[in-house]
Motif scaffolding. Structure first.
Motif, PDB file in Angstrom:
ATOM      1  N   ILE A  47       0.842  -1.208   0.000  1.00  0.00           N
ATOM      2  CA  ILE A  47       0.000   0.000   0.000  1.00  0.00           C
ATOM      3  C   ILE A  47       0.873   1.253   0.000  1.00  0.00           C
ATOM      4  N   PHE A  48       1.896   1.280   0.874  1.00  0.00           N
ATOM      5  CA  PHE A  48       2.716   2.484   1.009  1.00  0.00           C
ATOM      6  C   PHE A  48       3.667   2.701  -0.167  1.00  0.00           C
ATOM      7  N   LYS A  49       4.071   1.629  -0.834  1.00  0.00           N
ATOM      8  CA  LYS A  49       4.970   1.787  -1.991  1.00  0.00           C
ATOM      9  C   LYS A  49       4.205   2.012  -3.299  1.00  0.00           C
ATOM     10  N   TYR A  50       2.926   1.694  -3.289  1.00  0.00           N
ATOM     11  CA  TYR A  50       2.141   1.747  -4.527  1.00  0.00           C
ATOM     12  C   TYR A  50       2.243   3.083  -5.271  1.00  0.00           C
ATOM     13  N   PRO A  51       2.056   4.241  -4.602  1.00  0.00           N
ATOM     14  CA  PRO A  51       2.066   5.502  -5.362  1.00  0.00           C
ATOM     15  C   PRO A  51       3.363   5.717  -6.125  1.00  0.00           C
ATOM     16  N   PHE A  52       4.488   5.374  -5.509  1.00  0.00           N
ATOM     17  CA  PHE A  52       5.786   5.692  -6.093  1.00  0.00           C
ATOM     18  C   PHE A  52       6.119   4.794  -7.290  1.00  0.00           C
ATOM     19  N   PHE A  53       5.669   3.562  -7.251  1.00  0.00           N
ATOM     20  CA  PHE A  53       5.805   2.704  -8.424  1.00  0.00           C
ATOM     21  C   PHE A  53       4.847   3.155  -9.529  1.00  0.00           C
ATOM     22  N   GLN A  54       3.634   3.527  -9.112  1.00  0.00           N
ATOM     23  CA  GLN A  54       2.641   3.954 -10.104  1.00  0.00           C
ATOM     24  C   GLN A  54       3.078   5.223 -10.815  1.00  0.00           C
ATOM     25  N   PHE A  55       3.769   6.109 -10.095  1.00  0.00           N
ATOM     26  CA  PHE A  55       4.195   7.369 -10.697  1.00  0.00           C
ATOM     27  C   PHE A  55       5.137   7.127 -11.874  1.00  0.00           C
ATOM     28  N   GLY A  56       5.939   6.057 -11.830  1.00  0.00           N
ATOM     29  CA  GLY A  56       6.825   5.738 -12.941  1.00  0.00           C
ATOM     30  C   GLY A  56       6.040   5.430 -14.199  1.00  0.00           C
ATOM     31  N   ALA A  57       5.029   4.571 -14.055  1.00  0.00           N
ATOM     32  CA  ALA A  57       4.174   4.218 -15.195  1.00  0.00           C
ATOM     33  C   ALA A  57       3.365   5.419 -15.658  1.00  0.00           C
ATOM     34  N   LYS A  58       2.871   6.197 -14.704  1.00  0.00           N
ATOM     35  CA  LYS A  58       2.023   7.341 -15.043  1.00  0.00           C
ATOM     36  C   LYS A  58       2.818   8.432 -15.755  1.00  0.00           C
ATOM     37  N   TYR A  59       4.034   8.711 -15.285  1.00  0.00           N
ATOM     38  CA  TYR A  59       4.843   9.757 -15.918  1.00  0.00           C
ATOM     39  C   TYR A  59       5.199   9.370 -17.350  1.00  0.00           C
ATOM     40  N   ALA A  60       5.579   8.110 -17.559  1.00  0.00           N
ATOM     41  CA  ALA A  60       5.909   7.641 -18.912  1.00  0.00           C
ATOM     42  C   ALA A  60       4.691   7.720 -19.827  1.00  0.00           C
ATOM     43  N   CYS A 378       4.252  15.680  -9.391  1.00  0.00           N
ATOM     44  CA  CYS A 378       3.482  16.856  -8.976  1.00  0.00           C
ATOM     45  C   CYS A 378       4.017  18.151  -9.600  1.00  0.00           C
ATOM     46  N   SER A 379       5.084  18.050 -10.365  1.00  0.00           N
ATOM     47  CA  SER A 379       5.747  19.242 -10.901  1.00  0.00           C
ATOM     48  C   SER A 379       5.116  19.700 -12.218  1.00  0.00           C
ATOM     49  N   GLU A 380       5.634  20.818 -12.722  1.00  0.00           N
ATOM     50  CA  GLU A 380       5.168  21.370 -13.995  1.00  0.00           C
ATOM     51  C   GLU A 380       5.562  20.485 -15.185  1.00  0.00           C
ATOM     52  N   HIS A 381       6.470  19.526 -14.942  1.00  0.00           N
ATOM     53  CA  HIS A 381       6.922  18.641 -16.020  1.00  0.00           C
ATOM     54  C   HIS A 381       5.894  17.550 -16.338  1.00  0.00           C
ATOM     55  N   THR A 382       4.893  17.415 -15.487  1.00  0.00           N
ATOM     56  CA  THR A 382       3.815  16.452 -15.707  1.00  0.00           C
ATOM     57  C   THR A 382       2.539  17.215 -16.056  1.00  0.00           C
ATOM     58  N   PRO A 383       1.843  16.831 -17.128  1.00  0.00           N
ATOM     59  CA  PRO A 383       0.576  17.509 -17.479  1.00  0.00           C
ATOM     60  C   PRO A 383      -0.378  17.511 -16.287  1.00  0.00           C
ATOM     61  N   PRO A 384      -1.105  18.618 -16.058  1.00  0.00           N
ATOM     62  CA  PRO A 384      -1.981  18.753 -14.884  1.00  0.00           C
ATOM     63  C   PRO A 384      -2.955  17.595 -14.688  1.00  0.00           C
ATOM     64  N   GLU A 385      -3.513  17.079 -15.797  1.00  0.00           N
ATOM     65  CA  GLU A 385      -4.507  16.009 -15.668  1.00  0.00           C
ATOM     66  C   GLU A 385      -3.908  14.694 -15.178  1.00  0.00           C
ATOM     67  N   TRP A 386      -2.580  14.587 -15.197  1.00  0.00           N
ATOM     68  CA  TRP A 386      -1.918  13.354 -14.755  1.00  0.00           C
ATOM     69  C   TRP A 386      -1.306  13.476 -13.362  1.00  0.00           C
ATOM     70  N   ARG A 387      -1.413  14.653 -12.780  1.00  0.00           N
ATOM     71  CA  ARG A 387      -0.895  14.823 -11.415  1.00  0.00           C
ATOM     72  C   ARG A 387      -1.841  14.151 -10.425  1.00  0.00           C
ATOM     73  N   PRO A 388      -1.304  13.627  -9.315  1.00  0.00           N
ATOM     74  CA  PRO A 388      -2.143  12.854  -8.379  1.00  0.00           C
ATOM     75  C   PRO A 388      -3.191  13.712  -7.683  1.00  0.00           C
ATOM     76  N   LYS A 389      -4.329  13.087  -7.410  1.00  0.00           N
ATOM     77  CA  LYS A 389      -5.398  13.737  -6.660  1.00  0.00           C
ATOM     78  C   LYS A 389      -5.031  13.774  -5.179  1.00  0.00           C
ATOM     79  N   ILE A 390      -5.867  14.442  -4.405  1.00  0.00           N
ATOM     80  CA  ILE A 390      -5.572  14.676  -2.999  1.00  0.00           C
ATOM     81  C   ILE A 390      -5.393  13.375  -2.211  1.00  0.00           C
ATOM     82  N   ALA A 391      -6.212  12.367  -2.490  1.00  0.00           N
ATOM     83  CA  ALA A 391      -6.112  11.113  -1.744  1.00  0.00           C
ATOM     84  C   ALA A 391      -4.766  10.435  -1.978  1.00  0.00           C
ATOM     85  N   LEU A 392      -4.296  10.447  -3.227  1.00  0.00           N
ATOM     86  CA  LEU A 392      -3.020   9.821  -3.544  1.00  0.00           C
ATOM     87  C   LEU A 392      -1.852  10.650  -3.005  1.00  0.00           C
ATOM     88  N   ARG A 393      -2.035  11.967  -2.927  1.00  0.00           N
ATOM     89  CA  ARG A 393      -0.998  12.821  -2.331  1.00  0.00           C
ATOM     90  C   ARG A 393      -0.848  12.521  -0.839  1.00  0.00           C
TER      91      ARG A 393
END
Length: 414
Positions: A47-60, A378-393
């Motif tokens: 559960i705790f590692k999920y966001p950080f692994f997902q961010f790799g797939a999501k950013y790509a 969460c940075s400007e390098h990622t399109p806004p629609e792909w940045r995580p929502k509040i729950a994932l943050r």
């Protein structure tokens, strides 16, 4: 279902890389020593590692580039730090997973010392190491990513089927009442095992970089690998790895719990003992099923690691120098292979120390990868629609706090 399965790739490669020593050795030991008592630890760390692994797939998926390019955009120092940390561990990790695979092959297919042509100093397991690396190199050189993508799908299917069959028959032979009581380890040895168990589940966080690289390669192969498919692909691989982790805990519990058998702390000997214990408990017929499950588990890790690390190193050099290097991947995969063989043949007696160093580096750098992955998504390098929502943050920050505490706890018991 079949058309969807054809579109998948990087997520299954992630599963192939993640399901290795952590599952065969750590998960099975968890079941053998604690029954189902550490299920809480396995679920919590996923559960705790999920966001950080997902961010790799999501950013790509969002940008069409790997995390390595994103790290460079955060600052050249970030990518240089990643490069240094990566080069400090890739040789030892590749050696560790390859030698375990070689040990399993030696157990299943027998001694092949005769191939040393009379040189008694070259052992069977060393010959198997060379053979396995040669097979992996052949697959990656001849078929490249396309072959890797197809082969790993077959391996994952075989691995999943054989593991589930083994769990079913192990449970069928289990004569006690299932005990779901959860356990918090108390002794220093138990705590050390818990930290190692959670630290490598489902994989070290730098594997998120591999996931992003494979996603970019998949997009080159298939235009149908859309961002939506990319996230589905990741979730299947991630939760599939978690599901099989539970499966190996169950195998350890059903077959080895309260066993009087003293298991070796060496991964290769443990795998050999593991096959022997299952066979003696379930019957000789189970030898093939257990053997296939264990061998495909480790071969998939050896193959995916040998592909991913050179890709990461080659891409890092290109981004840092801002130059295209035609044979960068070839250079790094040969360097990694030769380095693995040198370490294995020259420092085999010190493997325990080398693995411990690599493990410590992986553990204490986990918060680094968690933070920079979160910062990038969460940075400007990622399109806004792909940045995580509040729950994932919120989950991400909880995960960062957890991983920092986890690493500090690990260092305190060394």
């Amino acid at each position: 279902m079949f058309s969807i399965f054809k579109k998948l790739g990087p997520g299954l490669l992630f599963a192939g890389a993640a399901i290795g020593v952590s599952h065969i050795v750590q998960s099975t030991r968890a079941g053998a020593d604690f029954g189902l008592g550490l299920l809480w630890a396995l679920l919590l760390v996923h559960i705790f590692k999920y966001p950080f692994f997902q961010f790799g797939a999501k950013y790509a998926a969002a940008t069409g580039e790997s995390l390595i390019h994103g790290y460079y955009k955060l600052g050249k120092g970030v990518l240089i730090t990643y490069f240094i940390l990566n080069i400090a561990t890739i040789f030892t990790i590749q050696t560790a997973v390859t030698i375990v695979t070689a040990g399993i092959a030696n157990t299943l297919f027998g001694d092949i010392s005769f191939l040393s042509y009379g040189n008694s100093k070259v052992l069977s397991i060393e010959t198997w190491t060379v053979i396995i690396l040669s097979i992996c190199l052949f697959i990656l050189f001849v078929g490249k990513y396309k072959a890797l993508d197809k082969i790993i799908k077959v391996i994952i299917l075989i691995l999943t089927a054989s593991t589930l069959i083994a769990v079913y028959f192990a449970y069928d032979n289990f004569n006690e009442t299932l005990n779901f009581s959860q356990i918090l380890p108390k002794t220093p040895i138990e705590i050390a095992f818990l930290v190692a168990f959670m630290g490598w589940m489902p994989a070290p966080l730098d594997v998120s970089v591999w996931q992003s690289i494979w996603s970019v390669e998949k997009r080159k192969e298939k235009e149908s690998f859309t961002p939506k498919v990319a996230l589905l692909d990741f979730n299947i691989g991630y939760f599939g790895a978690m599901f099989l982790g539970i499966g190996f805990i169950c195998l350890g519990y059903f077959v080895m719990y309260d066993s009087k058998e003293p298991f070796s702390t060496q991964a290769t000997l443990f795998a050999s003992q593991l096959i022997d214990v299952y066979t003696s408990s379930l019957g000789q017929w189970s030898y093939v099923i257990i053997g296939i499950a264990v061998l495909t588990t480790m071969f998939s890790t050896t193959l995916t690691t040998l592909d991913a690390s050179p890709r990461a190193m080659a891409t890092s050099i290109e981004v840092l120098t801002q130059k295209k290097h035609k044979n960068g991947y070839l250079f790094w995969i040969l360097t990694l292979t030769i380095g693995t063989l040198i370490i294995f043949f020259a420092f085999a007696s010190e493997m325990g120390v080398l693995i411990k160093i690599a493990t410590i580096l992986s553990f204490i750098t986990t918060p680094f990868y968690a933070y920079i992955n979160y910062r990038l998504i969460c940075s400007e390098h990622t399109p806004p629609e792909w940045r995580p929502k509040i729950a994932l943050r919120i989950l991400s920050w909880a995960g960062i706090v957890f991983l920092i505490g986890f690493s500090a706890w690990y260092l305190s018991i060394l």
